[in-house]
Design an enzyme around this catalytic site. Structure first.
Site, PDB file in Angstrom:
ATOM      1  CE1 TYR A 149      -6.259   8.786   6.320  1.00 49.09           C
ATOM      2  CE2 TYR A 149      -7.350  10.657   4.376  1.00 49.09           C
ATOM      3  CZ  TYR A 149      -5.924   9.766   5.191  1.00 49.09           C
ATOM      4  OH  TYR A 149      -5.104   9.739   4.135  1.00 49.09           O
ATOM      5  CD  GLU A 206      -4.841  10.004  10.152  1.00 51.07           C
ATOM      6  OE1 GLU A 206      -6.477  10.518   9.748  1.00 51.07           O
ATOM      7  OE2 GLU A 206      -3.682  10.450   9.190  1.00 51.07           O
ATOM      8  CG  ASP A 251       4.478 -13.476  14.077  1.00 54.22           C
ATOM      9  OD1 ASP A 251       3.572 -13.846  13.550  1.00 54.22           O
ATOM     10  OD2 ASP A 251       5.442 -13.444  13.479  1.00 54.22           O
ATOM     11  CB  THR A 290      -1.949 -12.588   9.991  1.00 57.28           C
ATOM     12  OG1 THR A 290      -2.217 -13.404  10.078  1.00 57.28           O
ATOM     13  CG2 THR A 290      -0.379 -11.424   9.181  1.00 57.28           C
ATOM     14  CE  LYS A 336       0.146 -15.243   7.517  1.00 59.64           C
ATOM     15  NZ  LYS A 336       0.027 -14.416   7.936  1.00 59.64           N
ATOM     16  NE  ARG A 391      -4.099 -10.344   1.749  1.00 56.84           N
ATOM     17  CZ  ARG A 391      -3.245 -11.502   1.987  1.00 56.84           C
ATOM     18  NH1 ARG A 391      -2.669 -11.391   2.500  1.00 56.84           N
ATOM     19  NH2 ARG A 391      -3.970 -13.090   1.216  1.00 56.84           N
TER      20      ARG A 391
HETATM   21  N1  DSN Z   1       3.386 -15.119   3.623  1.00 57.56           N
HETATM   22  C1  DSN Z   1       3.144 -15.655   4.803  1.00 57.56           C
HETATM   23  C2  DSN Z   1       2.796 -17.024   4.866  1.00 57.56           C
HETATM   24  O1  DSN Z   1       2.559 -17.559   3.696  1.00 57.56           O
HETATM   25  O2  DSN Z   1       3.097 -17.855   5.719  1.00 57.56           O
HETATM   26  C3  DSN Z   1       3.216 -14.870   5.746  1.00 57.56           C
HETATM   27  O3  DSN Z   1       3.655 -13.524   6.534  1.00 57.56           O
END
Ligand code: DSN
Length: 423
Positions: free
Chosen positions: A54, A56, A201, A228, A231, A237
């Site tokens: 933990y 925090e 974003d 994120t 990707k 993730r």
């Molecule tokens: N689920 C993602 C996507 O496939 O674009 C976006 O959050």
């Protein structure tokens, strides 16, 4: 290869499912544009004992003892993220892209404030204020759209007029199903003109920005960037918020408070370590080659679809993803196309196209992209081959064609094993 000897002996049921998924990823082609393959180093960090801790708070200011290693892990992740994106501040604790966006909204706005973002059916994302989300009840989301679906050009005049009229606190630029590059400078100029914060974003294109194949919104006056990390960036993730510009320090403090304690509890330190490892990988020169190849491969696939007269929303792609109107062009729904291609060993997702008249669970389009297959070493020739196989399956739709495509896909997959390391 990572083995799972303990899971195998202690929980055979789960072992079968995990190895089944591993085989699916190995033997098929992953074309979901938001997915990728991480290195074994990233996976090892996620399986490390850091998950027991933990933490925090933030480095040097925690609510629990025993942080001599975690503080350093998080600091390294922050410094690498800043270097990768030219940020002055980074918060690497968001558990995902949705959390990163919600924390940014909470930091930048008060309940009831207005935020201007991309229309959800023109490429925006659920977390950009879809009516099914709770945040849409807290903030006032208004929209801009594409002016021309065939070229993807955004209606910047309408965007400006709306911003002048509605005086949003935040102008949000970003997408999950838009195959073109945004004109970051135009959006940031409009934000400055109306006194709004410019927020990008970049969840889908973060890796392309890090690798230099897409422009970096921070170079065009943007204040805040959310992303994120799993990707195109090819990490674990998770999510992240970054800040740059004159108001960096002030906004950074608000973002940190919004992430913790505003939104989340203890950070997932094993994921933060994995993020740090992925950022190091993305700082290597080879990641630039990867990021450029992702775009070249997507454009090679676009050529094939267009040669077969299949309509691509925005007329092609400038990034890693494509959105094809398969219902309009071939008379097969997005749902049926997804299922058929699944049988052929190609994973992608059905997707609404701009102004779709069909329902989201059975829309007109499919969305696919090249980040994962490029990680496997596919170049433009193989990308064209995959696109030809997809078109053949979607046109003929008979068992023999699907079976033959499945065999061809398996051969391509075997010839391009998933790499274990990007060191
Ligand atoms: N689920 C993602 C996507 O496939 O674009 C976006 O959050």
């Amino acid at each position: 290869m990572i083995n799972y000897p303990h899971i195998e002996s202690e929980d055979p049921e789960l072992f079968a499912l995990i190895t089944g998924e591993e085989e699916r990823q190995r033997d098929g082609l992953e074309l979901i544009p938001s997915e990728n393959y991480v290195s074994n180093a990233v996976r090892e960090a996620m399986a490390s004992t850091l998950t027991n801790k933990y933490s925090e708070g933030y480095p040097g200011k925690r609510y629990y003892g025993g942080q001599q290693f975690t503080d350093q892990v998080e600091t390294i992740a922050i410094e690498r993220a800043k270097k990768l994106f030219g940020a002055t501040h980074a918060n690497v604790q968001p558990l995902g892209g949705a959390n990163a966006n919600i924390a940014a909204y909470m930091a930048l706005m008060e309940p009831g404030d207005t935020i201007l973002g991309m229309d959800l059916y023109h490429g925006g994302h659920l977390t950009h204020g879809h009516p099914v989300t709770y945040i849409s009840k807290i903030f006032n989301f208004i929209r801009y759209k594409m002016k021309d679906i065939e070229t993807g050009e955004i209606d910047y005049d309408e965007l400006r007029q709306t911003a002048l009229r509605e005086k949003p606190k935040v102008i949000l630029a970003g997408f999950s199903a838009y195959p073109r590059e945004l004109e970051w400078q135009k959006i940031s100029d409009i934000a400055k003109e109306v006194g709004a914060i410019a927020m990008a974003d970049v969840a889908h294109i973060a890796g392309l920005i890090a690798g230099g194949s897409q422009k970096n919104p921070f170079d065009y006056g943007f204040d805040v960037m959310t992303t994120t990390t799993h990707k195109t960036l090819r990490g674990p993730r998770g999510g992240m918020v970054m800040i740059a510009g004159d108001r960096g320090e002030e906004i950074g403090k608000k973002i940190d408070k919004a992430v913790f304690p505003g939104l989340q509890g203890g950070p997932h330190m094993h994921q933060i370590a994995a993020k740090a490892i992925a950022f190091r990988e993305a700082l290597q020169p080879s990641f630039k080659t990867y990021a450029h190849q992702v775009v070249e491969n997507a454009q090679a696939m676009a050529e094939v679809f267009q040669a077969h007269d299949i309509r691509l929303i925005t007329g092609g792609t400038s990034n890693h993803l494509l959105l094809a109107d398969v219902f309009g062009s071939l008379g097969i729904s997005g749902h049926d196309a997804e299922t058929l291609l699944d049988h052929a060993g190609i994973t992608l997702n059905k997707n609404s196209i701009a102004d779709d008249t069909r329902k989201p669970m059975d829309p007109s389009g499919i969305r696919f992209g090249t980040p994962a297959m490029t990680t496997r070493g596919f170049k433009t020739e193989e990308s064209k081959q995959v696109a030809e196989l997809m078109v053949e399956v979607l046109k003929k739709r008979d068992e023999a064609t699907v079976t033959k495509a499945r065999a061809d896909i398996l051969a391509l997959a075997e010839a391009h094993p998933v790499p274990e390391s990007f060191a």
